[in-house]
Motif scaffolding. Sequence first.
Motif, PDB file in Angstrom:
ATOM      1  N   SER A  98      30.568  48.310  25.981  1.00 19.37           N
ATOM      2  CA  SER A  98      29.374  48.631  26.773  1.00 19.37           C
ATOM      3  C   SER A  98      28.711  49.917  26.285  1.00 19.37           C
TER       4      SER A  98
ATOM      5  N   CYS B 246      39.489  54.111  28.341  1.00 20.72           N
ATOM      6  CA  CYS B 246      39.523  52.986  29.296  1.00 20.72           C
ATOM      7  C   CYS B 246      39.126  53.484  30.685  1.00 20.72           C
TER       8      CYS B 246
ATOM      9  N   GLU C 141      39.070  42.987  29.335  1.00 21.57           N
ATOM     10  CA  GLU C 141      38.570  44.210  29.983  1.00 21.57           C
ATOM     11  C   GLU C 141      37.732  43.873  31.234  1.00 21.57           C
ATOM     12  N   TRP C 142      36.460  43.479  31.027  1.00 24.39           N
ATOM     13  CA  TRP C 142      35.577  43.249  32.193  1.00 24.39           C
ATOM     14  C   TRP C 142      36.073  42.125  33.102  1.00 24.39           C
TER      15      TRP C 142
ATOM     16  N   LEU D  88      42.890  49.036  20.019  1.00 25.03           N
ATOM     17  CA  LEU D  88      42.074  48.496  21.119  1.00 25.03           C
ATOM     18  C   LEU D  88      40.702  49.160  21.185  1.00 25.03           C
ATOM     19  N   ASP D  89      40.518  50.238  20.417  1.00 17.99           N
ATOM     20  CA  ASP D  89      39.246  50.967  20.454  1.00 17.99           C
ATOM     21  C   ASP D  89      38.199  50.181  19.675  1.00 17.99           C
ATOM     22  N   LYS D  90      37.178  49.721  20.380  1.00 20.85           N
ATOM     23  CA  LYS D  90      36.142  48.915  19.741  1.00 20.85           C
ATOM     24  C   LYS D  90      35.069  49.794  19.111  1.00 20.85           C
TER      25      LYS D  90
ATOM     26  N   LEU E 135      42.014  52.978  33.320  1.00 16.67           N
ATOM     27  CA  LEU E 135      43.153  53.898  33.176  1.00 16.67           C
ATOM     28  C   LEU E 135      42.724  55.324  33.512  1.00 16.67           C
TER      29      LEU E 135
HETATM   30  C1  HEM Z   1      44.108  46.026  34.805  1.00 16.30           C
HETATM   31  C2  HEM Z   1      44.145  46.726  33.701  1.00 16.30           C
HETATM   32  C3  HEM Z   1      42.919  47.130  32.919  1.00 16.30           C
HETATM   33  C4  HEM Z   1      41.586  46.966  33.194  1.00 16.30           C
HETATM   34  C5  HEM Z   1      40.955  46.321  34.399  1.00 16.30           C
HETATM   35  C6  HEM Z   1      40.854  47.537  32.085  1.00 16.30           C
HETATM   36  C7  HEM Z   1      39.462  47.545  31.980  1.00 16.30           C
HETATM   37  C8  HEM Z   1      38.743  48.044  30.915  1.00 16.30           C
HETATM   38  C9  HEM Z   1      37.299  48.038  30.817  1.00 16.30           C
HETATM   39  C10 HEM Z   1      36.331  47.447  31.845  1.00 16.30           C
HETATM   40  C11 HEM Z   1      36.975  48.620  29.638  1.00 16.30           C
HETATM   41  C12 HEM Z   1      35.553  48.971  29.204  1.00 16.30           C
HETATM   42  C13 HEM Z   1      34.953  48.229  28.109  1.00 16.30           C
HETATM   43  C14 HEM Z   1      33.519  48.669  27.884  1.00 16.30           C
HETATM   44  O1  HEM Z   1      33.104  49.804  28.189  1.00 16.30           O
HETATM   45  O2  HEM Z   1      32.800  47.831  27.406  1.00 16.30           O
HETATM   46  C15 HEM Z   1      38.221  48.987  28.991  1.00 16.30           C
HETATM   47  C16 HEM Z   1      38.325  49.624  27.794  1.00 16.30           C
HETATM   48  C17 HEM Z   1      39.522  49.981  27.199  1.00 16.30           C
HETATM   49  N1  HEM Z   1      40.800  49.784  27.696  1.00 16.30           N
HETATM   50 FE1  HEM Z   1      41.268  49.033  29.485  1.00 16.30          FE
HETATM   51  N2  HEM Z   1      41.750  48.052  31.175  1.00 16.30           N
HETATM   52  C18 HEM Z   1      43.027  47.823  31.645  1.00 16.30           C
HETATM   53  C19 HEM Z   1      44.209  48.149  31.052  1.00 16.30           C
HETATM   54  C20 HEM Z   1      44.323  48.795  29.856  1.00 16.30           C
HETATM   55  C21 HEM Z   1      45.574  49.133  29.218  1.00 16.30           C
HETATM   56  C22 HEM Z   1      46.980  48.834  29.780  1.00 16.30           C
HETATM   57  C23 HEM Z   1      45.253  49.757  28.047  1.00 16.30           C
HETATM   58  C24 HEM Z   1      46.163  50.350  27.028  1.00 16.30           C
HETATM   59  C25 HEM Z   1      47.277  50.995  27.300  1.00 16.30           C
HETATM   60  C26 HEM Z   1      43.799  49.804  27.943  1.00 16.30           C
HETATM   61  C27 HEM Z   1      43.081  50.347  26.919  1.00 16.30           C
HETATM   62  C28 HEM Z   1      41.704  50.315  26.794  1.00 16.30           C
HETATM   63  C29 HEM Z   1      40.979  50.865  25.661  1.00 16.30           C
HETATM   64  C30 HEM Z   1      41.584  51.533  24.441  1.00 16.30           C
HETATM   65  C31 HEM Z   1      39.608  50.638  25.920  1.00 16.30           C
HETATM   66  C32 HEM Z   1      38.425  51.027  25.047  1.00 16.30           C
HETATM   67  C33 HEM Z   1      37.937  49.835  24.354  1.00 16.30           C
HETATM   68  C34 HEM Z   1      36.561  50.075  23.791  1.00 16.30           C
HETATM   69  O3  HEM Z   1      36.454  50.636  22.725  1.00 16.30           O
HETATM   70  O4  HEM Z   1      35.604  49.658  24.418  1.00 16.30           O
HETATM   71  N3  HEM Z   1      43.275  49.231  29.073  1.00 16.30           N
HETATM   72  N4  HEM Z   1      39.274  48.628  29.792  1.00 16.30           N
END
Ligand code: HEM
Length: 207
Positions: A100, A16, A166-167, A93-95, A19
Motif C-alpha cells: 500500500s 507490519c 496481509e489485508w 517479506l518486505d515488499k 505487529l
Molecule cells: C494476524 C497477523 C498479521 C496481520 C493481520 C498482518 C497484516 C499486515 C498488513 C495489513 C500489512 C500491510 C501491507 C501494506 O501496507 O500493503 C502487513 C505488512 C507486513 N507484515 Fe504483517 N500481518 C500479520 C502478521 C505478520 C507476521 C507474523 C509477520 C512476521 C513476523 C509480518 C510481517 C510483515 C511485514 C514484513 C510486512 C511488510 C510487507 C510490505 O513490504 O508491505 N506480519 N502485514
Amino acid sequence: MPTNSKSPAVSSNNPCPFLRALVSEGLLPDDVASLGQVTDVITRVAKTGDGQPNLPGAAIRAIAAGANGLNPLQVVRNAKDSVQLNALRNGPLDKKGAGSGILDTEANVVKAKLDRLDEFASEKLSASGESERGLDLSELVHMMNENFKRAAGRRRVIDRFLMDGEWPILLKVMGKSGKNGRYLSVDEVRQLFLKRKLPERMVSQLA
Ligand code: HEM
C-alpha cells in the motif's frame, strides 16, 4: 515516536502495521520474541475480533519463521529461537514499496497513501445499522491488484501472493460483521496505522 507517553516506541524496521500495534499495545516486545509468543499473542488477539476468528497457529509460525531471512540456517534459527521484530525491514517479506505504501521506509505514515484507502472503500452498514466507510474482501482485492500494478518494474512475483497474507488476514482479524458481510472499517485501519492502536472493542477483551 511513541503514540503517547505510555505506549512503547516501535522500531522503524518493523513495517507490519498489525505487529506495530501489538508492540505499541504492550503485547509483544519491540525486539526479539519467541515464535511461540508471537503465535500465542496473535491467536489470542484474533479471538477478540468479531465472530472470534480462529487463526491457524501453524501458518503464523511458518510466516514468522521465515521473516528474518529465508536461507535454511536463518529459518532454523528463527524456528528454534525467535523472530526479530525490529529487523523485518529488508527481509523476505518486505515488499519494498510494492504494497500500500502507507508506511515509508522509516515507518512514517504517508498521508496521501493512507487517504487513498478510501478510494477503494464504500458505505457499509454495521451490525447495529450505522453507516461507515469500509472495505470488504472484493474491495481489498481490487486495492491489492492496483498496488501490485502500480509497482510494475520494481516488484517480485511473490509480492502479490504475500499481499494475500496481509489485508485479507487483517479483514479476518479486525473486520466487522456488517449487515451485508464482513468489512474493515476505514476509521479503524487509519487508527491502526496512525496511532498503532487496535480497536477498543478488541483491546477491552484482552484485559
Ligand atoms: C494476524 C497477523 C498479521 C496481520 C493481520 C498482518 C497484516 C499486515 C498488513 C495489513 C500489512 C500491510 C501491507 C501494506 O501496507 O500493503 C502487513 C505488512 C507486513 N507484515 Fe504483517 N500481518 C500479520 C502478521 C505478520 C507476521 C507474523 C509477520 C512476521 C513476523 C509480518 C510481517 C510483515 C511485514 C514484513 C510486512 C511488510 C510487507 C510490505 O513490504 O508491505 N506480519 N502485514
